[in-house]
Design a protein around this motif. Structure first.
Motif, short mmCIF file in Angstrom:
data_model
loop_
_atom_site.label_atom_id
_atom_site.label_comp_id
_atom_site.label_asym_id
_atom_site.label_seq_id
_atom_site.Cartn_x
_atom_site.Cartn_y
_atom_site.Cartn_z
N GLU A 119 0.84 -1.21 0.00
CA GLU A 119 0.00 0.00 0.00
C GLU A 119 0.87 1.26 0.00
OE1 GLU A 119 -3.89 1.67 0.19
OE2 GLU A 119 -3.65 -0.40 0.77
N ARG A 122 1.67 3.13 -3.37
CA ARG A 122 0.57 3.71 -4.16
C ARG A 122 0.94 5.08 -4.73
NH1 ARG A 122 -5.68 4.01 -2.89
NH2 ARG A 122 -5.17 2.06 -1.87
N ILE A 158 -7.88 2.65 -8.45
CA ILE A 158 -7.10 1.81 -7.54
C ILE A 158 -8.05 1.00 -6.69
CG2 ILE A 158 -5.41 1.74 -5.69
CD1 ILE A 158 -4.38 4.48 -6.74
N TYR A 160 -6.93 -1.74 -4.24
CA TYR A 160 -5.71 -2.37 -3.75
C TYR A 160 -5.82 -3.89 -3.81
CZ TYR A 160 -1.68 -3.58 -0.99
OH TYR A 160 -0.50 -4.12 -0.60
#
Length: 187
Positions: A119, A122, A158, A160
């Motif tokens: 994460e 990003r 996005i 994740y």
């Protein structure tokens, strides 16, 4: 007439105790099996609803799934080893990537998917995508209004660990196809 001996009463009493012990043992084993089955079911349900099921897609499966759903034609897949010619991604940022670009010189369609390593990467990847799009603007700014509108209508989404990029005249629909693909697998 019946005559009972102490030995016969003890034998009868011992047999009943054994039968009671066997019944109690069977009951306890059954109870343990039921409790184990309930915990197993709950564990399976917990993992099933954790949302991790979307990680079973590769980046290539996502891009090809969107391309198929959108009926895009004349796109060529760029091998992962050559994606660095388009996106300057530092090592350790993505663990998987896929890129399709148009094979026609009058079409600027580009579909890409990246699977982040974490994460925390990003923002790094978002900046790289923005730089790539800015370069496309510079390269094609004199190509005409159609090119500018296609590049300007690009979308990034996005979910994740996936980052999806659509540079096409119907980028919003491509993003919706991406989201549907991932929501279908996690449902």
């Amino acid at each position: 007439m019946y005559s009972f001996s102490a030995k016969g009463v003890m034998c009868l009493s011992s047999t009943r105790k054994k039968q009671n012990n066997i019944a109690l043992t069977i009951l306890m084993v059954a109870l343990i099996l039921i409790i184990s089955a309930v915990f197993s079911f709950l564990t399976i349900m917990q993992f099933g609803f954790s949302g991790n099921s979307k990680t079973q897609y590769t980046a290539s499966q996502i891009t090809s799934g969107v391309i198929k759903k959108m009926n895009y034609e004349n796109l060529s897949e760029i091998s992962p080893s050559n994606i660095s010619k388009y996106y300057d991604i530092p090592d350790g940022t993505v663990q998987d990537c896929s890129l399709y670009i148009s094979t026609r010189s009058d079409n600027f369609t580009e579909i890409a998917c990246f699977k982040l390593t974490s994460e925390s990467k990003r923002d790094t990847l978002t900046n790289i995508i923005n730089n790539h799009i800015a370069e496309k603007f510079k390269t094609y700014q004199t190509s005409g209004d159609n090119t500018y509108s296609i590049i300007n209508s690009r979308k990034t989404d996005i979910i994740y660990p996936y980052v999806f990029v659509a540079v096409t005249s119907d980028s919003e629909a491509a993003i919706n196809a991406f989201e549907k693909l991932l929501s279908d697998v996690s449902a």
